[in-house]
Design a protein around this motif. Sequence first.
Motif, mmCIF file in Angstrom:
data_model
loop_
_atom_site.group_PDB
_atom_site.id
_atom_site.type_symbol
_atom_site.label_atom_id
_atom_site.label_comp_id
_atom_site.label_asym_id
_atom_site.label_seq_id
_atom_site.Cartn_x
_atom_site.Cartn_y
_atom_site.Cartn_z
ATOM 1 N N LEU A 15 -2.904 -14.158 51.226
ATOM 2 C CA LEU A 15 -2.273 -12.924 50.765
ATOM 3 C C LEU A 15 -1.625 -12.115 51.880
ATOM 4 N N SER A 16 -1.300 -12.757 52.987
ATOM 5 C CA SER A 16 -0.581 -12.099 54.090
ATOM 6 C C SER A 16 -1.292 -10.848 54.583
ATOM 7 N N GLY A 17 -2.616 -10.891 54.599
ATOM 8 C CA GLY A 17 -3.374 -9.749 55.087
ATOM 9 C C GLY A 17 -3.446 -8.593 54.109
ATOM 10 N N LEU A 18 -2.976 -8.795 52.882
ATOM 11 C CA LEU A 18 -2.974 -7.737 51.875
ATOM 12 C C LEU A 18 -4.363 -7.598 51.256
ATOM 13 N N GLU A 19 -4.813 -6.363 51.108
ATOM 14 C CA GLU A 19 -6.066 -6.112 50.396
ATOM 15 C C GLU A 19 -5.747 -6.079 48.908
ATOM 16 N N PHE A 20 -6.016 -7.195 48.230
ATOM 17 C CA PHE A 20 -5.562 -7.378 46.855
ATOM 18 C C PHE A 20 -6.310 -6.453 45.904
ATOM 19 N N ASP A 21 -5.554 -5.743 45.057
ATOM 20 C CA ASP A 21 -6.119 -4.795 44.096
ATOM 21 C C ASP A 21 -6.419 -5.539 42.789
ATOM 22 N N SER A 22 -7.535 -6.257 42.760
ATOM 23 C CA SER A 22 -7.887 -7.087 41.601
ATOM 24 C C SER A 22 -8.122 -6.251 40.349
ATOM 25 N N LYS A 23 -8.676 -5.060 40.506
ATOM 26 C CA LYS A 23 -8.980 -4.212 39.353
ATOM 27 C C LYS A 23 -7.709 -3.845 38.594
ATOM 28 N N THR A 24 -6.668 -3.444 39.324
ATOM 29 C CA THR A 24 -5.416 -3.072 38.661
ATOM 30 C C THR A 24 -4.727 -4.294 38.074
ATOM 31 N N PHE A 25 -4.780 -5.414 38.787
ATOM 32 C CA PHE A 25 -4.167 -6.631 38.255
ATOM 33 C C PHE A 25 -4.819 -7.013 36.931
ATOM 34 N N GLU A 26 -6.142 -6.932 36.870
ATOM 35 C CA GLU A 26 -6.848 -7.265 35.632
ATOM 36 C C GLU A 26 -6.465 -6.304 34.509
ATOM 37 N N LYS A 27 -6.243 -5.031 34.843
ATOM 38 C CA LYS A 27 -5.809 -4.053 33.845
ATOM 39 C C LYS A 27 -4.474 -4.477 33.230
ATOM 40 N N PHE A 28 -3.539 -4.906 34.078
ATOM 41 C CA PHE A 28 -2.220 -5.304 33.584
ATOM 42 C C PHE A 28 -2.290 -6.613 32.793
ATOM 43 N N ILE A 29 -3.139 -7.560 33.223
ATOM 44 C CA ILE A 29 -3.319 -8.804 32.465
ATOM 45 C C ILE A 29 -3.895 -8.499 31.086
ATOM 46 N N ASP A 30 -4.889 -7.615 31.039
ATOM 47 C CA ASP A 30 -5.474 -7.225 29.752
ATOM 48 C C ASP A 30 -4.405 -6.659 28.825
ATOM 49 N N PHE A 31 -3.504 -5.867 29.380
ATOM 50 C CA PHE A 31 -2.500 -5.187 28.551
ATOM 51 C C PHE A 31 -1.390 -6.130 28.103
ATOM 52 N N TYR A 32 -0.887 -6.968 29.011
ATOM 53 C CA TYR A 32 0.310 -7.752 28.708
ATOM 54 C C TYR A 32 0.029 -9.166 28.199
ATOM 55 N N VAL A 33 -1.099 -9.763 28.575
ATOM 56 C CA VAL A 33 -1.384 -11.147 28.174
ATOM 57 C C VAL A 33 -2.413 -11.207 27.047
ATOM 58 N N GLU A 34 -3.500 -10.464 27.175
ATOM 59 C CA GLU A 34 -4.545 -10.496 26.147
ATOM 60 C C GLU A 34 -4.194 -9.515 25.032
ATOM 61 N N VAL A 35 -3.115 -9.824 24.311
ATOM 62 C CA VAL A 35 -2.550 -8.906 23.327
ATOM 63 C C VAL A 35 -3.212 -9.083 21.964
ATOM 64 N N ASP A 36 -2.760 -8.268 20.990
ATOM 65 C CA ASP A 36 -3.448 -8.158 19.705
ATOM 66 C C ASP A 36 -3.507 -9.457 18.910
ATOM 67 N N ARG A 37 -2.598 -10.365 19.154
ATOM 68 C CA ARG A 37 -2.572 -11.593 18.350
ATOM 69 C C ARG A 37 -3.688 -12.568 18.715
#
Length: 578
Positions: free
Chosen positions: A46-68
């Motif tokens: 990750l090129s020394g980046l401190e990855f924000d897993s919590k926010t990424f999971e929030k966006f995955i929940d919203f955009y991928v794990e949708v109502d269908r």
Amino acid sequence: MMKHYNKMKKFIILLMGLCLLFGQQGEYVRKSISSLESIWFKPGSLSGLEFDSKTFEKFIDFYVEVDRFDYNVLPGNLIQDFRREAKSIDSVSADALSKVLESTVTNKIVGILNDPTVIKKRGEALKDESAFQSFAVTKAKSFGLTIDELKTLMNSAYIYLPFISSVTKESDGADYLSITLEGGIIWWQMKTASDGNTSVEQVFSATTTGRSGINPSAKNLNTEELLYNKFVFGSEKWSTTPEQYCQNDAMLAFCKNLGAKTKEIDAFKLSAQIVEADGRKYGFPLGFAEGVHLDDGFHIVEFEEDAEGNEIAVRKGFARVLKTGDNREDRNNYTYAKQLIGRRVSEGSVVMEHPRLGMQVRLNFGLVTGSSIKPEHTSLSPAGISGDVLAEEATIQANGNLLLSYNLAPIIGIRQTFTDMDIGFSVPLADYGETVPSTPAFVFSPYLGLTKKFGGRMYASATLGAGIDVLTIDGTYNYYSTDYDYTLAIMAYGFKAGGEAGMMLTPDLSLTASANFKLGLPPMAGTLTWNDTDYEINNLSAYEDLNMGGFTITIGVSYELGELPINIFGFLDPFKKH
């Protein structure tokens, strides 16, 4: 060990049973999905980046794990081997990760599902083949499916894995930071043969990109606070460093693209039979429960047999949602759509989702008339130099506009209403003096606007916008045998109003023609940079008659986006309710 085995067995039985149950109810078959990880990336990549897993999971929940979908969590011990083996791969890709899954998780799942006890449990849902055929004949076509497709759905469960293959972080001192995420998503399906045995196959993989670039030291002009110290997503907001903000911004674009690509999978596209037809207006049993929104697009299809006797879906037209049915409690509360392309159809035809981001990109080219950029507006006198760049007044400009439009209809409940990010660029057409050489003058015009469209396949729209116009001229001036670089920049507010006429060629592509009038106000600021020395233009009285606006006529194209590598208006997505 036996205890873990029994837990996994119960989990898989439940997973497959849900699919069978929903199929028998004769409604849209919700898919049961599970994730290996909220995101997978190779440690140290990750090129020394401190990855924000919590926010990424929030966006995955919203955009991928949708109502269908019905979402399930795989038992942790089922994926331990996958995590260990995946860390050792040299290059992160869909193929490499699939091979690891096949040698670890897949083998475990297949071993469990092919246990005679599991096969017997799943077989109890339908007693024999004749019972299945009787059910399929009466129900399959009502949902736009072949018998084989229905059989597949009734025996399906899916596993997915979002992954990041690379992260690029670039910076230029304190004034620029960019982060680029490269990666994608992989989907596997558990398929059951007629003898009850199960296999796991990769059915889809896609790659995408999320990018963001900011000035980390930028400040709010009113409060003097850092501009990128909070990230907003709907009604939520959280404190960030500029680096975390840039990362979250790229993540949002990345996950939004993954969501759109997931909906493009044929098995995941929403579809339903038309049960009401009134002219070109159709009603069908989908709605809020499945995540349908105002202005969503649906292909109209009918099923026909090809030369070999196979049933295939043939597109007959395209429709856009007029009213979304609130079917969360009442399944008879239908969604209604208006057909825009194709011949009329009747009850029994099928609508099939056409997933898009809810954004359009428009590109226009034309001319601006009625401008007034005079030679004295391009004078080098603020630096004490006698000379004008232009030799005559420019009253015409060659013009172009790039617009990114976000559909507000699902938020405000008014169809075909957009907020626009309008980036204009113009070149004044005039003769340049020989005394002061320069590159062509350039007018940069970032505007924010609001557009309302009326009509169907042939449509008209009205637009209002406000923004700034920046006249920029740069070049090299030879003064007493010495070359001096210069840049002149004049900035003014502007307002514009206009309209557009368009025609849809396809569900995504339209031809457009537009006309608008821009009111250019007197300049509010100006700077002349002479060999790295900035001269503020404090006396703007000589520029009061400068007008970078005028009457604009353009032609262009409009395209509905299915992917965009940057985040534009993404903070509005959680407000969609219509």
